[in-house]
Write an enzyme that holds these catalytic residues in place. Structure first.
Site, PDB file in Angstrom:
ATOM      1  N   GLU A  47      36.667  29.564   6.051  1.00  0.00           N
ATOM      2  CA  GLU A  47      36.101  30.359   4.942  1.00  0.00           C
ATOM      3  C   GLU A  47      36.664  31.773   4.828  1.00  0.00           C
ATOM      4  O   GLU A  47      35.913  32.739   4.686  1.00  0.00           O
ATOM      5  CB  GLU A  47      34.567  30.420   5.084  1.00  0.00           C
ATOM      6  CG  GLU A  47      33.930  29.044   5.101  1.00  0.00           C
ATOM      7  CD  GLU A  47      32.394  29.084   5.200  1.00  0.00           C
ATOM      8  OE1 GLU A  47      31.846  30.159   5.471  1.00  0.00           O
ATOM      9  OE2 GLU A  47      31.778  28.020   5.001  1.00  0.00           O
ATOM     10  N   ASN A  57      39.946  25.532   6.950  1.00  0.00           N
ATOM     11  CA  ASN A  57      38.775  24.851   6.373  1.00  0.00           C
ATOM     12  C   ASN A  57      38.043  25.794   5.418  1.00  0.00           C
ATOM     13  O   ASN A  57      37.829  26.973   5.740  1.00  0.00           O
ATOM     14  CB  ASN A  57      37.838  24.473   7.537  1.00  0.00           C
ATOM     15  CG  ASN A  57      36.736  23.505   7.176  1.00  0.00           C
ATOM     16  OD1 ASN A  57      37.002  22.430   6.652  1.00  0.00           O
ATOM     17  ND2 ASN A  57      35.495  23.874   7.475  1.00  0.00           N
ATOM     18  N   HIS A  98      30.905  20.685  -0.116  1.00  0.00           N
ATOM     19  CA  HIS A  98      29.457  20.818  -0.322  1.00  0.00           C
ATOM     20  C   HIS A  98      29.219  20.880  -1.828  1.00  0.00           C
ATOM     21  O   HIS A  98      29.545  21.879  -2.471  1.00  0.00           O
ATOM     22  CB  HIS A  98      28.930  22.103   0.331  1.00  0.00           C
ATOM     23  CG  HIS A  98      29.060  22.122   1.816  1.00  0.00           C
ATOM     24  ND1 HIS A  98      28.360  21.240   2.620  1.00  0.00           N
ATOM     25  CD2 HIS A  98      29.789  22.894   2.644  1.00  0.00           C
ATOM     26  CE1 HIS A  98      28.658  21.497   3.891  1.00  0.00           C
ATOM     27  NE2 HIS A  98      29.523  22.489   3.937  1.00  0.00           N
ATOM     28  N   GLU A 149      32.901  18.354   5.499  1.00  0.00           N
ATOM     29  CA  GLU A 149      31.467  18.659   5.570  1.00  0.00           C
ATOM     30  C   GLU A 149      30.738  18.095   4.353  1.00  0.00           C
ATOM     31  O   GLU A 149      29.834  18.729   3.793  1.00  0.00           O
ATOM     32  CB  GLU A 149      31.235  20.183   5.645  1.00  0.00           C
ATOM     33  CG  GLU A 149      31.984  20.843   6.784  1.00  0.00           C
ATOM     34  CD  GLU A 149      31.733  22.341   6.904  1.00  0.00           C
ATOM     35  OE1 GLU A 149      30.773  22.860   6.284  1.00  0.00           O
ATOM     36  OE2 GLU A 149      32.496  22.997   7.625  1.00  0.00           O
ATOM     37  N   ASP A 184      28.546  16.771   1.572  1.00  0.00           N
ATOM     38  CA  ASP A 184      27.165  16.483   1.171  1.00  0.00           C
ATOM     39  C   ASP A 184      27.056  16.739  -0.321  1.00  0.00           C
ATOM     40  O   ASP A 184      27.767  17.584  -0.865  1.00  0.00           O
ATOM     41  CB  ASP A 184      26.109  17.240   2.004  1.00  0.00           C
ATOM     42  CG  ASP A 184      26.301  18.735   2.092  1.00  0.00           C
ATOM     43  OD1 ASP A 184      27.100  19.297   1.315  1.00  0.00           O
ATOM     44  OD2 ASP A 184      25.629  19.361   2.936  1.00  0.00           O
TER      45      ASP A 184
END
Ligand code: XIL
Length: 302
Positions: free
Chosen positions: A127, A169, A206, A235, A237
């Site tokens: 990030e 990432n 996400h 990750e 979702d």
């Protein structure tokens, strides 16, 4: 095949899950995690605050529990994460300049060395780009040590563990035309051109109503892959329920399967109730551990 991991393996990919050390005594949780997935990520246990709570005093107890669970159940392990602006221990939050740069590099070296031989891929830097729409770096204490902090972290990670794939990432890099996506593409292109050791890009993925699955998500995956790196969905979702959520999962899985260098997908938790944003019901199993429509769509797409 009848499980996510076995189905992904049919095309040489993995299907992973984020797990928490504190839940490894919950048999519903571990039964699903062990049955369905063939890669695990520590949800919090390998982060900076967990592994170096005091400067130069490393604590691997929780991270090692995750690693041990992975080994004893035949899973591979993604490492998450060596350098990040968030979840820093207090001592690091208060540092700056050369002292912080050296502390960050020492952290990368020590943690990557501890887990050497156990990690399929490390999220070396997490990030580092901002969301302000101009493609700039995120302001942070690490960024203020100099723009080369990211490549320095990758070099330290490679020196410590030459066997792990090294990933950058991030989130909100899913839409190919957004400035943040373009900026990460440019960084990876530059790293490859200058020989900075980078092997993969992690798309956190996400998704929610404010950040939907782009219809051209596959273009993003293939644009990164075209730079000569692997791509992993790290990750995943997706807020929602029912058929709508299922279709969104299908879109993401199909995008990965369509790109040869998309090597695997990880969902960010087991059941909805395990999610960091449980109210979005974003995962593949409901609170009781039952398979959701999103699970069936994912399995069918693999
Ligand atoms: C989240 C965890 O799921 C939470 O338990 C924790 O409180 C905060 O961090 N991007 C990342 C992950 O890279 O490490 C974050 O995980 C979610 C967003």
């Amino acid at each position: 095949a009848t499980t996510l991991g076995a189905s992904a393996a049919q095309s040489g990919r993995y299907f992973g899950v984020a797990i928490s050390a504190g839940k490894l005594g919950d048999s519903t949780y571990t039964t699903i995690a062990n049955r369905e997935f063939d890669m695990v990520t520590a949800e919090n246990e390998m982060k900076l605050d967990a592994t170096e709570p005091n400067q130069n005093q490393f604590n691997y107890s929780s991270g090692d529990r995750i690693a041990q669970w992975a080994t004893s159940n035949g899973k591979r392990l993604r490492g998450h994460t060596l350098a990040w602006h968030s979840q820093q221990p207090g001592w690091m939050q208060n540092m700056s300049g050369t002292a912080l740069r050296n502390a960050m590099l020492n952290h990368v070296t020590q943690v990557a060395t501890h887990y050497r031989g156990q990690i399929y891929a490390w999220d070396v830097v997490n990030e580092a780009f901002s969301d302000n729409g101009d493609g700039s770096r995120r302001d942070s204490n690490l960024q203020r040590t100099g723009n080369d902090w990211i490549e320095a972290a990758f070099r330290a990670a490679r020196a410590a563990d030459s066997g792990a794939k090294l990933c950058y990432n991030d989130y909100n890099i899913d839409n190919p035309s957004h400035a943040k996506t373009q900026a990460v593409l440019a960084m990876v292109r530059d790293f490859k051109a200058r020989g900075v050791p980078i092997d993969c890009v992690g798309l956190q993925a996400h998704f929610n109503s404010g950040n939907p699955v782009p219809s051209n998500f596959q273009t993003t995956v293939s644009n990164f892959a075209a730079l000569g790196v692997d791509v992993q969905i790290t990750e995943l979702d997706i807020q929602g329920s029912g058929t709508d959520q299922a279709n969104k999962y299908r879109t993401v899985v199909n995008a990965c399967l369509a790109v040869a260098r998309c090597t695997g997908i990880t969902v960010w938790g087991v059941r909805d109730s395990d999610s960091w944003r449980a109210s979005d019901t974003p995962l593949l199993f409901d609170n009781s551990g039952n398979k959701k429509a999103a699970y069936t769509a994912t399995l069918d797409a693999l």
